[in-house]
Design a protein around this motif. Structure first.
Motif, PDB file in Angstrom:
ATOM      1  N   HIS A 127     -43.346  -6.182 -67.564  1.00 36.56           N
ATOM      2  CA  HIS A 127     -44.626  -6.893 -67.557  1.00 36.56           C
ATOM      3  C   HIS A 127     -44.761  -7.813 -68.776  1.00 36.56           C
ATOM      4  N   LEU A 128     -44.249  -7.368 -69.895  1.00 36.82           N
ATOM      5  CA  LEU A 128     -44.287  -8.203 -71.099  1.00 36.82           C
ATOM      6  C   LEU A 128     -43.440  -9.458 -70.900  1.00 36.82           C
ATOM      7  N   ALA A 129     -42.254  -9.305 -70.331  1.00 32.09           N
ATOM      8  CA  ALA A 129     -41.382 -10.457 -70.088  1.00 32.09           C
ATOM      9  C   ALA A 129     -42.011 -11.407 -69.068  1.00 32.09           C
ATOM     10  N   ALA A 130     -42.625 -10.844 -68.032  1.00 27.67           N
ATOM     11  CA  ALA A 130     -43.273 -11.691 -67.022  1.00 27.67           C
ATOM     12  C   ALA A 130     -44.448 -12.445 -67.629  1.00 27.67           C
ATOM     13  N   GLY A 131     -45.213 -11.792 -68.473  1.00 24.96           N
ATOM     14  CA  GLY A 131     -46.336 -12.455 -69.136  1.00 24.96           C
ATOM     15  C   GLY A 131     -45.878 -13.574 -70.051  1.00 24.96           C
ATOM     16  N   ALA A 132     -44.790 -13.331 -70.764  1.00 27.04           N
ATOM     17  CA  ALA A 132     -44.254 -14.370 -71.643  1.00 27.04           C
ATOM     18  C   ALA A 132     -43.751 -15.560 -70.825  1.00 27.04           C
ATOM     19  N   ALA A 133     -43.111 -15.279 -69.685  1.00 29.26           N
ATOM     20  CA  ALA A 133     -42.607 -16.364 -68.841  1.00 29.26           C
ATOM     21  C   ALA A 133     -43.750 -17.186 -68.257  1.00 29.26           C
ATOM     22  N   VAL A 134     -44.794 -16.521 -67.790  1.00 29.01           N
ATOM     23  CA  VAL A 134     -45.954 -17.239 -67.237  1.00 29.01           C
ATOM     24  C   VAL A 134     -46.637 -18.055 -68.332  1.00 29.01           C
TER      25      VAL A 134
END
Length: 55
Positions: A12-19
Motif C-alpha cells: 500500500h505504501l508503494a502504491a500510494g507513492a506511485a499514485v
C-alpha cells in the motif's frame, strides 16, 4: 501474520507513492499547458475608434 501485515503495508505504501508521483507529473503537465496557452503569440493592438475619447 506479522509478515503478511508488513507486506500489505509495504504494498500500500508503494502504491500510494506511485499514485502521488503520477499526480505530481500530471499537475506539472497541466501547469505547463496552461502557461503555454496563456502566452500571447501576437501583440494586442487597441481597436481603432472613429472619434477621440474626451473627458
Amino acid at each position: 501474520m506479522i509478515i503478511r501485515q508488513t507486506l500489505n503495508f509495504a504494498a500500500h505504501l508503494a502504491a500510494g507513492a506511485a499514485v502521488g508521483a503520477l499526480a505530481v507529473i500530471a499537475l506539472g503537465a497541466c501547469a505547463k499547458a496552461a502557461r503555454s496557452r496563456a502566452r500571447v503569440s501576437e501583440p494586442v493592438e487597441p481597436l481603432p475608434t472613429s472619434e477621440p475619447m474626451t473627458t
